[in-house]
Design a protein around this motif. Structure first.
Motif, mmCIF file in Angstrom:
data_model
loop_
_atom_site.group_PDB
_atom_site.id
_atom_site.type_symbol
_atom_site.label_atom_id
_atom_site.label_comp_id
_atom_site.label_asym_id
_atom_site.label_seq_id
_atom_site.Cartn_x
_atom_site.Cartn_y
_atom_site.Cartn_z
ATOM 1 N N GLY A 66 0.795 -1.222 0.000
ATOM 2 C CA GLY A 66 0.000 0.000 0.000
ATOM 3 C C GLY A 66 0.824 1.266 0.000
ATOM 4 O O GLY A 66 0.382 2.306 0.490
ATOM 5 N N THR A 67 2.035 1.219 -0.563
ATOM 6 C CA THR A 67 2.904 2.397 -0.623
ATOM 7 C C THR A 67 2.587 3.209 -1.883
ATOM 8 O O THR A 67 1.743 2.832 -2.697
ATOM 9 N N ILE A 68 3.288 4.321 -2.055
ATOM 10 C CA ILE A 68 2.975 5.209 -3.180
ATOM 11 C C ILE A 68 3.628 4.753 -4.488
ATOM 12 O O ILE A 68 3.277 5.243 -5.561
ATOM 13 N N GLU A 69 4.600 3.832 -4.392
ATOM 14 C CA GLU A 69 5.249 3.332 -5.596
ATOM 15 C C GLU A 69 5.810 1.936 -5.327
ATOM 16 O O GLU A 69 5.939 1.507 -4.181
ATOM 17 N N ASN A 70 6.128 1.231 -6.403
ATOM 18 C CA ASN A 70 6.773 -0.070 -6.296
ATOM 19 C C ASN A 70 8.279 0.159 -6.272
ATOM 20 O O ASN A 70 8.837 0.751 -7.202
ATOM 21 N N LEU A 71 8.931 -0.315 -5.214
ATOM 22 C CA LEU A 71 10.334 0.023 -5.007
ATOM 23 C C LEU A 71 11.101 -1.184 -4.480
ATOM 24 O O LEU A 71 10.660 -1.865 -3.558
ATOM 25 N N PHE A 72 12.248 -1.436 -5.099
ATOM 26 C CA PHE A 72 13.161 -2.517 -4.712
ATOM 27 C C PHE A 72 14.436 -1.832 -4.243
ATOM 28 O O PHE A 72 15.214 -1.314 -5.050
ATOM 29 N N LEU A 73 14.644 -1.794 -2.923
ATOM 30 C CA LEU A 73 15.723 -0.994 -2.340
ATOM 31 C C LEU A 73 16.907 -1.865 -1.932
ATOM 32 O O LEU A 73 16.737 -2.876 -1.240
ATOM 33 N N CYS A 74 18.105 -1.465 -2.373
ATOM 34 C CA CYS A 74 19.334 -2.222 -2.077
ATOM 35 C C CYS A 74 20.361 -1.340 -1.360
ATOM 36 O O CYS A 74 20.327 -0.110 -1.483
ATOM 37 N N GLU A 75 21.269 -1.970 -0.650
ATOM 38 C CA GLU A 75 22.327 -1.243 0.049
ATOM 39 C C GLU A 75 23.201 -0.486 -0.962
ATOM 40 O O GLU A 75 23.567 -1.042 -2.007
ATOM 41 N N PRO A 76 23.573 0.752 -0.660
ATOM 42 C CA PRO A 76 24.382 1.543 -1.596
ATOM 43 C C PRO A 76 25.762 0.950 -1.851
ATOM 44 O O PRO A 76 26.323 1.123 -2.935
ATOM 45 N N SER A 77 26.328 0.241 -0.857
ATOM 46 C CA SER A 77 27.671 -0.323 -1.018
ATOM 47 C C SER A 77 27.714 -1.394 -2.119
ATOM 48 O O SER A 77 28.759 -1.615 -2.733
ATOM 49 N N LEU A 78 26.575 -2.028 -2.356
ATOM 50 C CA LEU A 78 26.539 -3.076 -3.386
ATOM 51 C C LEU A 78 26.762 -2.499 -4.778
ATOM 52 O O LEU A 78 27.285 -3.170 -5.664
ATOM 53 N N TYR A 79 26.391 -1.249 -4.974
ATOM 54 C CA TYR A 79 26.428 -0.638 -6.300
ATOM 55 C C TYR A 79 27.848 -0.586 -6.864
ATOM 56 O O TYR A 79 28.050 -0.722 -8.070
ATOM 57 N N LYS A 80 28.815 -0.343 -5.980
ATOM 58 C CA LYS A 80 30.197 -0.207 -6.440
ATOM 59 C C LYS A 80 30.967 -1.524 -6.401
ATOM 60 O O LYS A 80 32.150 -1.561 -6.764
ATOM 61 N N GLN A 81 30.313 -2.570 -6.023
ATOM 62 C CA GLN A 81 31.007 -3.847 -5.868
ATOM 63 C C GLN A 81 31.414 -4.427 -7.219
ATOM 64 O O GLN A 81 30.604 -4.510 -8.132
ATOM 65 N N PRO A 82 32.708 -4.813 -7.373
ATOM 66 C CA PRO A 82 33.143 -5.424 -8.643
ATOM 67 C C PRO A 82 32.544 -6.822 -8.794
ATOM 68 O O PRO A 82 32.264 -7.508 -7.809
ATOM 69 N N LEU A 83 32.367 -7.225 -10.034
ATOM 70 C CA LEU A 83 31.778 -8.533 -10.313
ATOM 71 C C LEU A 83 32.871 -9.555 -10.597
ATOM 72 O O LEU A 83 33.784 -9.302 -11.392
ATOM 73 N N ALA A 84 32.755 -10.701 -9.970
ATOM 74 C CA ALA A 84 33.735 -11.770 -10.183
ATOM 75 C C ALA A 84 33.666 -12.310 -11.601
ATOM 76 O O ALA A 84 34.633 -12.863 -12.120
ATOM 77 N N THR A 85 32.515 -12.119 -12.261
ATOM 78 C CA THR A 85 32.323 -12.631 -13.623
ATOM 79 C C THR A 85 32.679 -11.601 -14.696
ATOM 80 O O THR A 85 32.428 -11.829 -15.878
#
Length: 346
Positions: free
Chosen positions: A195-214
């Motif tokens: 029942g919120t005002i929008e559909n939102l999938f929230l993630c930790e900001p530190s994950l954004y800069k994480q390098p990918l092993a692949t």
């Protein structure tokens, strides 16, 4: 009569999600043979990676699936059974990106290539990175299914990029809590708000800069070039086919020739044939598809006779229409009308 929005009827949505939906129904021991009756698609089409559907076709399939699987968390189950490879080249390009941020931006850039029927966006908030989902068109009957499917798929993409330990900070849904709300906690493993005002999938900001092993810069570049090439070819093909289809729709009840359509579009017949060949489609295929889809639509109206339907889609002889319809669908107009009235009554 108000004209139908062409964005609803243009077949430009890949079938990745619908293929997963069919597989989910099968896992629920639901007979999928009647799912596509009268939609203009077959189960074989759904398995073709080059197949595209319109929003209207996708909506009809989802509405029927929800009726058939009443009581199941169908959107969540459909999204969670997919993985990052399920969206084709875009998924592999995300995997080979340098960081999570680059992978997410790539997914946003090519979201139309992944088969979604929603619009996604990202933004940075005080709490973290938010991915939002909004409707392309107002469709309350399938709205919660689409959001469930998308967010459950976000989970599997996150797991594909970061490993089994991935989970969001919070998931917010702009609709009331459903009967199967316990499945949300099981899949997302985080705080859930309805029942919120929008559909939102929230993630930790530190994950954004994480390098990918692949990460693999060379492979990533190849994949992006391949996606861009196919994207441009698809754009050119869509422009040509949409132009031809627009002319055909206006004259569907008349005798139509490729030379007449070419003249209307201001080009030679030879040029039009070449452009259609480059789009891997023929003039007759486009004409047949439009006639078939219009016939399927009109057959749902019990007030129209088979003869009237035949004339409305360009046949002067109902016998020739019946023969063509059997070639298109494998059944007769009368038999299909009976099936439609029995399976999907008004």
């Amino acid at each position: 009569m108000k004209p139908i929005d062409s964005r609803l009827t243009t077949a430009n949505i890949p079938v990745f999600m619908l293929r997963s939906l069919v597989a989910t129904l099968k896992d629920c021991n639901i007979d999928v043979s009647r799912l596509l009756v009268g939609v203009g698609l077959t189960l074989t089409d759904i398995e073709d990676p080059d197949c595209r559907v319109s929003f209207r076709q996708g909506r009809e399939i989802i509405v029927r699936a929800l009726q058939m699987a009443d009581g199941h968390a169908l959107g969540l189950e459909t999204g969670f059974r997919q993985n990052i490879h399920s969206v084709g080249l875009v998924g592999f390009a995300m995997l080979t990106s340098a960081t999570v941020e680059e992978a997410v931006k790539l997914g946003m850039q090519f979201q139309k290539n992944t088969g979604s029927m929603l619009e996604f966006d990202t933004r940075l908030t005080k709490e973290g990175v938010a991915i939002t989902a909004a409707s392309r068109f107002p469709e309350p009957g399938i709205y919660s299914f689409l959001v469930e499917e998308a967010f459950a798929n976000f989970m599997t993409i996150g797991i594909g990029l970061l490993g089994d330990g991935f989970k969001p900070l919070r998931v917010e849904l702009a609709y009331p809590e459903p009967a199967h709300s316990a499945a949300y906690k099981r899949i997302f493993g985080c705080e859930i708000r309805f029942g919120t005002i929008e559909n939102l999938f929230l993630c930790e900001p530190s994950l954004y800069k994480q390098p990918l092993a692949t990460s693999d810069p060379y492979t990533n570049r190849q994949l992006l070039e391949c996606i861009a090439y196919h994207h441009e070819r698809a754009r050119e093909a869509v422009e040509t086919t949409e132009a031809v289809e627009r002319v055909l729709r206006q004259k569907l009840e008349k005798r139509i020739s490729i030379s007449g359509v070419a003249k209307t579009l201001g080009m030679s017949e030879r040029t039009l044939r070449r452009r259609l060949a480059e789009a891997s489609v023929s003039f007759q295929d486009l004409l047949d598809d439009l006639r078939k889809n219009k016939a399927l639509e009109l057959l749902g109206n019990p007030q129209m006779s088979i003869e009237q339907v035949a004339f409305a889609v360009g046949f002067t002889d109902s016998h020739n229409f019946r023969r063509a319809f059997r070639r298109w669908t494998g059944t007769t107009p009368g038999a299909l009308r009976t099936d439609l009235s029995r399976i999907w009554p008004e």
